[in-house]
Design a protein around this motif. Structure first.
Motif, PDB file in Angstrom:
ATOM      1  N   SER A 147       1.928  -0.899 -14.518  1.00 24.17           N
ATOM      2  CA  SER A 147       1.164  -2.003 -15.101  1.00 24.17           C
ATOM      3  C   SER A 147       1.898  -3.298 -14.813  1.00 24.17           C
ATOM      4  O   SER A 147       3.124  -3.331 -14.797  1.00 24.17           O
ATOM      5  N   PHE A 148       1.117  -4.348 -14.599  1.00 25.11           N
ATOM      6  CA  PHE A 148       1.679  -5.699 -14.569  1.00 25.11           C
ATOM      7  C   PHE A 148       1.197  -6.360 -15.850  1.00 25.11           C
ATOM      8  O   PHE A 148       0.017  -6.715 -15.949  1.00 25.11           O
ATOM      9  N   GLY A 149       2.050  -6.468 -16.835  1.00 24.39           N
ATOM     10  CA  GLY A 149       1.609  -6.966 -18.138  1.00 24.39           C
ATOM     11  C   GLY A 149       0.510  -6.060 -18.658  1.00 24.39           C
ATOM     12  O   GLY A 149       0.706  -4.847 -18.765  1.00 24.39           O
ATOM     13  N   LYS A 150      -0.649  -6.659 -18.926  1.00 25.74           N
ATOM     14  CA  LYS A 150      -1.751  -5.846 -19.491  1.00 25.74           C
ATOM     15  C   LYS A 150      -2.585  -5.182 -18.409  1.00 25.74           C
ATOM     16  O   LYS A 150      -3.494  -4.400 -18.713  1.00 25.74           O
ATOM     17  N   LEU A 151      -2.318  -5.547 -17.167  1.00 29.30           N
ATOM     18  CA  LEU A 151      -3.146  -5.013 -16.081  1.00 29.30           C
ATOM     19  C   LEU A 151      -2.602  -3.654 -15.611  1.00 29.30           C
ATOM     20  O   LEU A 151      -1.494  -3.577 -15.088  1.00 29.30           O
ATOM     21  N   ASP A 152      -3.386  -2.611 -15.820  1.00 32.49           N
ATOM     22  CA  ASP A 152      -2.987  -1.283 -15.342  1.00 32.49           C
ATOM     23  C   ASP A 152      -3.413  -1.148 -13.883  1.00 32.49           C
ATOM     24  O   ASP A 152      -4.611  -1.130 -13.596  1.00 32.49           O
ATOM     25  N   VAL A 153      -2.443  -1.065 -13.009  1.00 34.86           N
ATOM     26  CA  VAL A 153      -2.752  -1.069 -11.570  1.00 34.86           C
ATOM     27  C   VAL A 153      -2.750   0.346 -10.999  1.00 34.86           C
ATOM     28  O   VAL A 153      -3.549   0.677 -10.134  1.00 34.86           O
ATOM     29  N   LEU A 154      -1.837   1.184 -11.480  1.00 33.96           N
ATOM     30  CA  LEU A 154      -1.851   2.599 -11.074  1.00 33.96           C
ATOM     31  C   LEU A 154      -1.990   3.449 -12.336  1.00 33.96           C
ATOM     32  O   LEU A 154      -1.276   3.246 -13.321  1.00 33.96           O
TER      33      LEU A 154
ATOM     34  N   GLY B 288      -8.959   2.654   1.026  1.00 34.71           N
ATOM     35  CA  GLY B 288      -9.539   2.244  -0.249  1.00 34.71           C
ATOM     36  C   GLY B 288      -9.736   0.750  -0.287  1.00 34.71           C
ATOM     37  O   GLY B 288      -9.137   0.020   0.500  1.00 34.71           O
ATOM     38  N   PRO B 289     -10.589   0.281  -1.210  1.00 33.31           N
ATOM     39  CA  PRO B 289     -10.895  -1.152  -1.254  1.00 33.31           C
ATOM     40  C   PRO B 289      -9.686  -1.997  -1.635  1.00 33.31           C
ATOM     41  O   PRO B 289      -8.705  -1.497  -2.184  1.00 33.31           O
ATOM     42  N   SER B 290      -9.796  -3.276  -1.324  1.00 33.54           N
ATOM     43  CA  SER B 290      -8.752  -4.224  -1.660  1.00 33.54           C
ATOM     44  C   SER B 290      -8.567  -4.249  -3.182  1.00 33.54           C
ATOM     45  O   SER B 290      -9.540  -4.208  -3.923  1.00 33.54           O
ATOM     46  N   GLY B 291      -7.331  -4.275  -3.612  1.00 37.49           N
ATOM     47  CA  GLY B 291      -7.046  -4.331  -5.049  1.00 37.49           C
ATOM     48  C   GLY B 291      -7.010  -2.972  -5.723  1.00 37.49           C
ATOM     49  O   GLY B 291      -6.828  -2.870  -6.937  1.00 37.49           O
ATOM     50  N   SER B 292      -7.127  -1.889  -4.938  1.00 35.52           N
ATOM     51  CA  SER B 292      -7.175  -0.561  -5.567  1.00 35.52           C
ATOM     52  C   SER B 292      -5.783  -0.009  -5.881  1.00 35.52           C
ATOM     53  O   SER B 292      -5.654   1.048  -6.477  1.00 35.52           O
ATOM     54  N   GLY B 293      -4.733  -0.717  -5.441  1.00 30.65           N
ATOM     55  CA  GLY B 293      -3.377  -0.292  -5.807  1.00 30.65           C
ATOM     56  C   GLY B 293      -2.609   0.373  -4.674  1.00 30.65           C
ATOM     57  O   GLY B 293      -1.512   0.902  -4.894  1.00 30.65           O
ATOM     58  N   LYS B 294      -3.125   0.302  -3.445  1.00 30.43           N
ATOM     59  CA  LYS B 294      -2.487   0.985  -2.310  1.00 30.43           C
ATOM     60  C   LYS B 294      -1.083   0.420  -2.054  1.00 30.43           C
ATOM     61  O   LYS B 294      -0.117   1.167  -1.927  1.00 30.43           O
ATOM     62  N   SER B 295      -0.998  -0.913  -1.980  1.00 31.11           N
ATOM     63  CA  SER B 295       0.320  -1.526  -1.715  1.00 31.11           C
ATOM     64  C   SER B 295       1.265  -1.261  -2.870  1.00 31.11           C
ATOM     65  O   SER B 295       2.450  -0.957  -2.656  1.00 31.11           O
ATOM     66  N   THR B 296       0.770  -1.374  -4.089  1.00 30.47           N
ATOM     67  CA  THR B 296       1.627  -1.145  -5.253  1.00 30.47           C
ATOM     68  C   THR B 296       2.186   0.274  -5.219  1.00 30.47           C
ATOM     69  O   THR B 296       3.364   0.500  -5.521  1.00 30.47           O
ATOM     70  N   PHE B 297       1.366   1.221  -4.819  1.00 36.61           N
ATOM     71  CA  PHE B 297       1.820   2.612  -4.738  1.00 36.61           C
ATOM     72  C   PHE B 297       2.965   2.738  -3.733  1.00 36.61           C
ATOM     73  O   PHE B 297       4.034   3.284  -4.039  1.00 36.61           O
TER      74      PHE B 297
ATOM     75  N   LEU C 254      10.463  -1.120  -4.512  1.00 37.86           N
ATOM     76  CA  LEU C 254      10.244  -2.565  -4.613  1.00 37.86           C
ATOM     77  C   LEU C 254       9.558  -2.931  -5.925  1.00 37.86           C
ATOM     78  O   LEU C 254       9.609  -4.066  -6.375  1.00 37.86           O
ATOM     79  N   GLU C 255       8.855  -1.985  -6.513  1.00 39.14           N
ATOM     80  CA  GLU C 255       8.285  -2.156  -7.853  1.00 39.14           C
ATOM     81  C   GLU C 255       8.839  -1.028  -8.710  1.00 39.14           C
ATOM     82  O   GLU C 255       9.053   0.085  -8.214  1.00 39.14           O
ATOM     83  N   THR C 256       9.031  -1.311  -9.984  1.00 37.60           N
ATOM     84  CA  THR C 256       9.464  -0.264 -10.908  1.00 37.60           C
ATOM     85  C   THR C 256       8.243   0.276 -11.635  1.00 37.60           C
ATOM     86  O   THR C 256       7.581  -0.467 -12.352  1.00 37.60           O
TER      87      THR C 256
HETATM   88  N1  LIG Z   1       3.254  -8.633  -8.697  1.00 39.66           N
HETATM   89  C1  LIG Z   1       2.027  -8.511  -9.245  1.00 39.66           C
HETATM   90  N2  LIG Z   1       1.742  -9.109 -10.432  1.00 39.66           N
HETATM   91  C2  LIG Z   1       0.533  -8.983 -10.990  1.00 39.66           C
HETATM   92  N3  LIG Z   1      -0.487  -8.296 -10.472  1.00 39.66           N
HETATM   93  C3  LIG Z   1      -0.276  -7.685  -9.283  1.00 39.66           C
HETATM   94  C4  LIG Z   1       0.989  -7.760  -8.615  1.00 39.66           C
HETATM   95  N4  LIG Z   1       0.912  -7.044  -7.458  1.00 39.66           N
HETATM   96  C5  LIG Z   1      -0.343  -6.547  -7.422  1.00 39.66           C
HETATM   97  N5  LIG Z   1      -1.063  -6.934  -8.505  1.00 39.66           N
HETATM   98  C6  LIG Z   1      -2.450  -6.557  -8.812  1.00 39.66           C
HETATM   99  O1  LIG Z   1      -2.526  -5.148  -8.710  1.00 39.66           O
HETATM  100  C7  LIG Z   1      -3.775  -4.752  -8.188  1.00 39.66           C
HETATM  101  C8  LIG Z   1      -3.552  -3.850  -7.000  1.00 39.66           C
HETATM  102  O2  LIG Z   1      -2.975  -4.610  -5.955  1.00 39.66           O
HETATM  103  P1  LIG Z   1      -2.499  -3.977  -4.585  1.00 39.66           P
HETATM  104  O3  LIG Z   1      -1.604  -2.846  -4.871  1.00 39.66           O
HETATM  105  O4  LIG Z   1      -1.970  -5.091  -3.768  1.00 39.66           O
HETATM  106  O5  LIG Z   1      -3.865  -3.429  -4.003  1.00 39.66           O
HETATM  107  P2  LIG Z   1      -4.277  -3.061  -2.504  1.00 39.66           P
HETATM  108  O6  LIG Z   1      -3.043  -2.960  -1.691  1.00 39.66           O
HETATM  109  O7  LIG Z   1      -5.027  -1.787  -2.613  1.00 39.66           O
HETATM  110  O8  LIG Z   1      -5.172  -4.191  -2.038  1.00 39.66           O
HETATM  111  C9  LIG Z   1      -4.548  -6.029  -7.892  1.00 39.66           C
HETATM  112  O9  LIG Z   1      -5.394  -6.291  -8.971  1.00 39.66           O
HETATM  113  C10 LIG Z   1      -3.446  -7.055  -7.787  1.00 39.66           C
HETATM  114  O10 LIG Z   1      -3.927  -8.320  -8.123  1.00 39.66           O
END
Ligand SMILES: Nc1ncnc2c1ncn2[C@@H]1O[C@H](COP(=O)(O)OP(=O)(O)O)[C@@H](O)[C@H]1O
Ligand SMILES: [Mg+2]
Length: 260
Positions: A13-20, A37-46, A53-55
């Motif tokens: 989660s980033f604050g209140k936003l649950d990303v994975l 997967g679509p943009s914003g689905s969490g691929k990069s975060t994963f 790079l992310e905890t």
């Molecule tokens: N450092 C961050 N702080 C806050 N929100 C983030 C951060 N990195 C990614 N997000 C949010 O996490 C969600 C997933 O992002 P991301 O993993 O980049 O998706 P993808 O690679 O699938 O496009 C998006 O809503 C993005 O805005």
């Protein structure tokens, strides 16, 4: 059987936003996984979680014999380093050091992270520059290279660390269309001997279909569907996967000027 990578109930989660949301995934040694997967689905975060790079907020990641459990606290530097030493990441935007030559960029990790002498490192990485077709450009600085060449240097740099898993995050998305093929060809070559485990986020569906052993479709921070390329592309079982692929194909047809 023990998989090379085991991800269990991974959340970020980033604050209140649950990303994975509770990602579970096992990857075998030598497997090539394409993540779509679509943009914003969490691929990069994963991928960034796998690379340290992310905890992650919760869950666990095992790579090789090392397991890291997350509980909301910052893990010890040593633990993050151990994750990083087993993964190498290639980014959409290359991220080369602008003040170093191609050769120096590829050597950098061996010298600064692994403490190898410059002489030994330069011998070791020359073969890698050859592998990505850039021996001629070893003394060029990033600004003197095309985007495709820079990305090939970035791939050689990632390989130099001899990672258990190579993570590639949309490696061709920032390239001019005529440069995409060369970079995909290098990655395709790396998949051939089935020894380098790879996870590739890509929008190049034909490429994913060709090189991946397994395709993962992510949406809204979850793995919605996983299967062989034929299964996911040919017979997607989830409505969301179908919708994503349909939209993509319509986009491709438009780009090619079909249906006019
Ligand atoms: N450092 C961050 N702080 C806050 N929100 C983030 C951060 N990195 C990614 N997000 C949010 O996490 C969600 C997933 O992002 P991301 O993993 O980049 O998706 P993808 O690679 O699938 O496009 C998006 O809503 C993005 O805005
Ligand atoms: Mg991304």
């Amino acid at each position: 059987m023990n998989s090379l990578i085991e991800v269990k109930k991974l959340r970020k989660s980033f604050g209140k936003l649950d990303v994975l949301h509770e990602i579970d995934l096992a990857v075998e040694k030598g497997e090539v996984i394409a993540i779509i997967g679509p943009s914003g689905s969490g691929k990069s975060t994963f991928l960034r979680c796998l690379n340290g790079l992310e905890t992650p907020t919760a869950g666990s990641i095992k790579i090789g014999t090392h397991t890291l459990k997350f509980n909301g606290k910052k893990p010890k530097d040593k633990e993050i380093r151990s994750l990083r030493s087993q993964t190498s990441m290639v980014f959409q935007s290359f991220n080369l050091f602008p003040h170093l030559t191609a050769l120096q960029n590829v050597m950098e990790g061996l010298v600064t992270v692994q403490g190898m002498s410059k002489e030994a490192a330069s011998i070791q990485v020359k073969g890698l520059l050859e592998k990505v077709g850039l021996s001629q450009k070893k003394d060029a600085f990033p600004i003197q290279l095309s985007g495709g060449q820079q990305q090939r240097v970035a791939i050689a740099r990632a390989l130099a660390m001899n990672p258990s898993v190579l993570l590639l995050d949309e490696p061709t998305s920032a390239l001019d269309p005529e440069l995409v093929g060369g970079v995909l060809a290098i990655i395709r070559e790396l998949t051939k001997d089935k020894t380098q485990t790879m996870m590739i986020v890509t929008h190049e569906m034909n490429f994913a279909r060709d090189v991946a052993d397994r395709v993962i479709f992510m949406d809204d921070g979850k793995i919605i569907e996983t299967g062989t390329p034929d299964e996911v592309f040919g017979h997607p079982t989830h409505a969301r996967t179908k919708q994503f692929l349909d939209q993509l194909y319509v986009g491709i047809e438009k780009n090619l000027g079909w249906g006019l």
